[in-house]
Design a protein around this motif. Structure first.
Motif, PDB file in Angstrom:
ATOM      1  N   ARG A 229     119.856  42.774  -7.221  1.00  0.00           N
ATOM      2  CA  ARG A 229     119.506  43.306  -5.903  1.00  0.00           C
ATOM      3  C   ARG A 229     119.284  44.811  -5.943  1.00  0.00           C
ATOM      4  N   GLU A 250     114.869  41.665  -1.578  1.00  0.00           N
ATOM      5  CA  GLU A 250     115.090  41.363  -0.169  1.00  0.00           C
ATOM      6  C   GLU A 250     114.516  39.993   0.202  1.00  0.00           C
ATOM      7  N   GLY A 254     117.348  37.524   0.498  1.00  0.00           N
ATOM      8  CA  GLY A 254     117.551  37.580   1.941  1.00  0.00           C
ATOM      9  C   GLY A 254     116.775  36.552   2.723  1.00  0.00           C
ATOM     10  N   ASN A 255     115.664  36.046   2.148  1.00  0.00           N
ATOM     11  CA  ASN A 255     114.835  35.095   2.889  1.00  0.00           C
ATOM     12  C   ASN A 255     114.228  34.059   1.946  1.00  0.00           C
TER      13      ASN A 255
END
Length: 269
Positions: A229, A250, A254-255
């Motif tokens: 990350r 991200e 994150g998605n």
């Protein structure tokens, strides 16, 4: 906008071990200065992909273009290209019968001595200038460079000891410095912290972060998701021998889009 050419182009790469197809027509570009982290479950093909980048594993099919040459072509002298591709393994692969300093200088000294012999031959046949350096001067220069690298990681006092006296974290940092001594254009890391005790992981990751901040092109297979990350420009998630999903940290962490990636992250985060 300027179109930059990839440093490494992987085209339709496949790799099989007998009837087991480990890589299935993988294509990906690695740009100059990019930090690419490869994640995935055991057996997903991530380490095999990394080892195919410098042909430690010979691909079954496809191409790996590095400096305008397909280095997966058996006719290409792969050792010439490996000099520009530093490799760091899970197990440190240091020579236990050589000191730390000798481990770092061995490859660059051998390379420069080989070039010196070629220069002498060309000069003998009057096709080149007389060599300006001796073997002793080459060794002195490389020892000086190695000591600077050791000073950078705070281990200059270990120059004349043998690897058996070092901790795992020290050995891995020496292995990284040894690869850097060849002035590579790209560094390949195959799970460099997986063999370390937990308290030694940080010192190795800190050195890798330094390299990333200095603009080194890096391709890293790791289970250290926090490191991925923080450092990665792009994360590749491999599953079943293919790049199942990729994106910025991200996007990937994150998605996540696929159920397979979501399930993987649920286990490792």
């Amino acid at each position: 906008m300027e179109n930059k050419k990839p440093l490494i182009e992987v085209k339709e790469l496949s790799k099989s071990f007998g009837s087991l197809e480990v890589l299935k027509s993988v294509s990906v570009d690695i740009m100059q200065g990019e930090k690419v982290v490869i994640v995935g479950a055991s057996g997903s093909g991530k380490s095999t992909l990394l080892r195919c980048l410098n042909c430690l594993e010979d691909p079954t099919g496809g191409a790996v273009i590095f400096e305008d040459e397909n280095i997966a072509d058996p006719k290409v002298d792969i050792n010439v290209h490996r000099q520009k591709m530093g490799m760091v393994f899970q197990q440190f692969n240091l020579f236990n019968n050589k000191t730390v300093l000798q481990n770092i200088t061995l490859a660059p000294v051998m390379l420069r001595k080989r070039k010196l012999r070629q220069e002498k031959i060309r000069h003998f046949f009057r096709k080149g200038e007389k060599p300006t350096l001796t073997k002793e001067q080459i060794l002195e220069e490389e020892n000086g460079k190695a000591m600077k690298l050791l000073a950078r990681i705070g281990l200059e006092d270990k120059a004349n000891v043998y690897p058996s006296t070092l901790s795992g974290g020290q050995k891995q940092r020496i292995a990284i410095v040894r690869a850097l001594a060849m002035n590579p254009k790209v560094m390949l890391f195959d799970e460099p912290t997986s063999a370390l005790d937990p308290e030694m992981v940080g010192e190795v990751l800190d050195l890798m972060k330094q390299l990333a901040n200095e603009g080194m092109t890096m391709v890293i297979v790791t289970h250290e998701m926090g490191f991925a990350r923080e450092v990665a420009d792009r994360v590749l998630f491999m599953d079943g021998g293919v790049i199942a999903e990729q994106g910025t940290p991200e996007e990937v962490f994150g998605n996540p889009k696929s159920e397979r990636l979501k399930a993987f992250l649920a286990k490792v985060l």
